[in-house]
Design a protein around this motif. Structure first.
Motif, PDB file in Angstrom:
ATOM      1  N   GLU A  35       6.019  -9.656 -10.594  1.00 19.70           N
ATOM      2  CA  GLU A  35       5.169  -8.960 -11.563  1.00 19.70           C
ATOM      3  C   GLU A  35       4.129  -8.078 -10.892  1.00 19.70           C
ATOM      4  N   GLN A  36       3.716  -8.465  -9.689  1.00 15.66           N
ATOM      5  CA  GLN A  36       2.717  -7.687  -8.958  1.00 15.66           C
ATOM      6  C   GLN A  36       2.982  -7.796  -7.462  1.00 15.66           C
ATOM      7  N   ALA A  37       2.276  -7.009  -6.698  1.00 15.99           N
ATOM      8  CA  ALA A  37       2.548  -6.912  -5.262  1.00 15.99           C
ATOM      9  C   ALA A  37       2.447  -8.261  -4.552  1.00 15.99           C
ATOM     10  N   ALA A  38       1.539  -9.131  -5.000  1.00 18.78           N
ATOM     11  CA  ALA A  38       1.363 -10.437  -4.349  1.00 18.78           C
ATOM     12  C   ALA A  38       2.640 -11.266  -4.387  1.00 18.78           C
ATOM     13  N   ASP A  39       3.498 -10.999  -5.384  1.00 13.44           N
ATOM     14  CA  ASP A  39       4.747 -11.754  -5.512  1.00 13.44           C
ATOM     15  C   ASP A  39       5.775 -11.371  -4.449  1.00 13.44           C
ATOM     16  N   PRO A  51       2.427  -1.457 -11.473  1.00 17.46           N
ATOM     17  CA  PRO A  51       2.619  -0.541 -10.343  1.00 17.46           C
ATOM     18  C   PRO A  51       1.359  -0.291  -9.535  1.00 17.46           C
ATOM     19  N   ASP A  52       0.195  -0.423 -10.174  1.00 19.27           N
ATOM     20  CA  ASP A  52      -1.058  -0.167  -9.447  1.00 19.27           C
ATOM     21  C   ASP A  52      -1.239  -1.143  -8.288  1.00 19.27           C
ATOM     22  N   SER A  53      -0.828  -2.400  -8.496  1.00 19.62           N
ATOM     23  CA  SER A  53      -0.994  -3.386  -7.422  1.00 19.62           C
ATOM     24  C   SER A  53      -0.076  -3.062  -6.250  1.00 19.62           C
ATOM     25  N   PHE A  54       1.117  -2.564  -6.542  1.00 23.25           N
ATOM     26  CA  PHE A  54       2.052  -2.197  -5.477  1.00 23.25           C
ATOM     27  C   PHE A  54       1.536  -0.985  -4.705  1.00 23.25           C
ATOM     28  N   ARG A  55       1.037  -0.008  -5.429  1.00 21.81           N
ATOM     29  CA  ARG A  55       0.513   1.191  -4.764  1.00 21.81           C
ATOM     30  C   ARG A  55      -0.671   0.846  -3.878  1.00 21.81           C
ATOM     31  N   ALA A  56      -1.539  -0.034  -4.369  1.00 15.95           N
ATOM     32  CA  ALA A  56      -2.711  -0.435  -3.576  1.00 15.95           C
ATOM     33  C   ALA A  56      -2.277  -1.130  -2.290  1.00 15.95           C
ATOM     34  N   LYS A  57      -1.261  -1.981  -2.402  1.00 18.48           N
ATOM     35  CA  LYS A  57      -0.760  -2.693  -1.228  1.00 18.48           C
ATOM     36  C   LYS A  57      -0.147  -1.714  -0.224  1.00 18.48           C
ATOM     37  N   LEU A  58       0.608  -0.747  -0.716  1.00 17.33           N
ATOM     38  CA  LEU A  58       1.219   0.258   0.156  1.00 17.33           C
ATOM     39  C   LEU A  58       0.146   1.127   0.815  1.00 17.33           C
ATOM     40  N   ARG A  59      -0.877   1.432   0.054  1.00 19.88           N
ATOM     41  CA  ARG A  59      -1.981   2.243   0.597  1.00 19.88           C
ATOM     42  C   ARG A  59      -2.711   1.470   1.697  1.00 19.88           C
ATOM     43  N   ASP A  60      -3.009   0.209   1.412  1.00 24.02           N
ATOM     44  CA  ASP A  60      -3.729  -0.620   2.387  1.00 24.02           C
ATOM     45  C   ASP A  60      -2.885  -0.877   3.634  1.00 24.02           C
ATOM     46  N   GLY A  61      -1.566  -0.931   3.457  1.00 25.34           N
ATOM     47  CA  GLY A  61      -0.678  -1.200   4.582  1.00 25.34           C
ATOM     48  C   GLY A  61      -0.337   0.023   5.409  1.00 25.34           C
ATOM     49  N   GLY A  62      -0.866   1.182   5.021  1.00 27.86           N
ATOM     50  CA  GLY A  62      -0.649   2.410   5.779  1.00 27.86           C
ATOM     51  C   GLY A  62       0.668   3.116   5.502  1.00 27.86           C
ATOM     52  N   PHE A  63       1.402   2.641   4.473  1.00 31.86           N
ATOM     53  CA  PHE A  63       2.710   3.234   4.165  1.00 31.86           C
ATOM     54  C   PHE A  63       2.578   4.708   3.781  1.00 31.86           C
ATOM     55  N   TYR A  64       1.699   4.989   2.847  1.00 29.49           N
ATOM     56  CA  TYR A  64       1.558   6.374   2.383  1.00 29.49           C
ATOM     57  C   TYR A  64       1.053   7.292   3.490  1.00 29.49           C
TER      58      TYR A  64
END
Length: 338
Positions: free
Chosen positions: A166-170, A302-315
């Motif tokens: 349901e969210q990035a933590a999963d 989707p916001d949680s996934f985007r935040a995780k990708l942003r924090d992880g340096g993906f973007y």
């Protein structure tokens, strides 16, 4: 997904009678101009049905001067073979997915950036607009011509045999199968998952034996491969969108008379827009079928996934890979990512 797995994918997804039209001679006399079009999808796929309609329209509007001959289902070889053939003029047209043509034109993969698109409105705003124009210009630099309208290959969704996503933590430590794609591997690692690159032919058994617990694909693939038998839930994540570029050999395209170019381009672009509607309707039908077979569906944040990708340096990483100009055009269509 390519090769036999894709051939398996769409069998029976559209009416067979329409498929039988492919390859039928549209005119009795020989055409002045014969254009060969190769693709990797079965006759019954909406791409081939709409391409045949375009071919019929071209034959009619040119009074039989031009015939587009369609060679579906990898008849002329796999994606790599056909990309080579359209480059050297062996065939006139080919429809590679963006990830296939990205092997030749790297920026073409930009539409597959994770969680870039919230919905189809954003997809077509980008791909019918500045992002698409930028990619077409890059394609032109390798002596290929890309038609204005991209054709649809659909959004990818995630399924799992355990807890619903349901969210990035999963995603933490989730063993998920992904294609052999640097962009996909990079994305799932940044989400904290444990991605495993496996050929599609291995996916069912890998899920069945718990080598992996999850996978991601467009819904029609999940349906035809019967992955619902070894998965419990499907997260409607829309995490990647991919489509087909309808491309032509540059020299062959420039060699056509302007009036013929106009007729062919109009027919192909209109057919592409119609095919988009076909895929959208098909996905809605497939979801209902999968639900009836016991696969539970849930929405994601989707916001949680985007935040995780942003924090992880993906973007940031892919912004650098694609370049500031292309990335700026993408963000102009979908909002700030990096």
């Amino acid at each position: 997904m390519t090769g036999p797995s894709r051939r398996t994918l769409i069998k029976g997804l559209a009416a067979a009678p329409a498929a039988s039209l492919i390859g039928m001679p549209m005119i009795a006399r020989a055409a002045e101009i014969e254009l060969k079009y190769g693709n990797n999808l079965p006759l019954s796929h909406p791409l081939n049905i709409r391409a045949q309609q375009a071919a019929e329209r071209v034959a009619k509007e040119t009074n039989g001067r031009v015939e587009i001959k369609i060679f579906p289902n990898n008849q002329l070889g796999g994606d790599t073979d056909m990309l080579s053939q359209v480059r050297n003029g062996g065939i006139t047209f080919f429809t590679p997915s963006a990830l296939v043509i990205a092997t030749l034109v790297p920026v073409a993969a930009i539409n597959a950036v994770g969680f870039a698109f919230a919905d189809y409105d954003q997809v077509w705003k980008a791909m019918d607009g500045p992002v698409g124009a930028h990619v077409r210009a890059a394609i032109e630099k390798v002596n290929l011509y890309a038609f204005e309208k991209m054709w649809d290959n659909g959004f990818r969704q995630m399924t799992t045999s355990g807890k619903a996503i349901e969210q990035a933590a999963d995603m933490a430590s989730l063993k998920i199968r992904v294609p052999v794609s640097p962009l996909s591997i990079s994305m799932f690692k940044a989400l904290g998952a444990a991605p495993a690159s496996l050929q599609f032919s291995e996916v069912y058994s890998a899920l069945q034996t718990k080598v992996v617990d999850a996978q991601e694909n467009p819904l029609p693939i999940i349906q035809v491969a019967k992955l619902y038998e070894v998965q419990k839930s499907c997260a409607v994540s829309n995490h990647i969108w991919d489509g087909f570029w309808f491309i032509a050999n540059g020299r062959a395209w420039r060699g056509l008379p302007p009036d013929i170019q106009k007729i062919v381009a109009s027919a192909i672009n209109d057919a592409g827009v119609a095919q988009r509607g076909d895929i959208k309707s098909l996905n809605e039908t497939v979801q209902a079928d999968l639900q009836s077979k016991g696969l539970a569906f849930n929405k994601t944040n989707p916001d949680s996934f985007r935040a995780k990708l942003r924090d992880g340096g993906f973007y940031k990483e892919w912004q650098e890979r694609f370049g500031a100009e292309a990335w700026g055009l993408l963000e102009g269509a979908v909002g700030k990512l990096a």
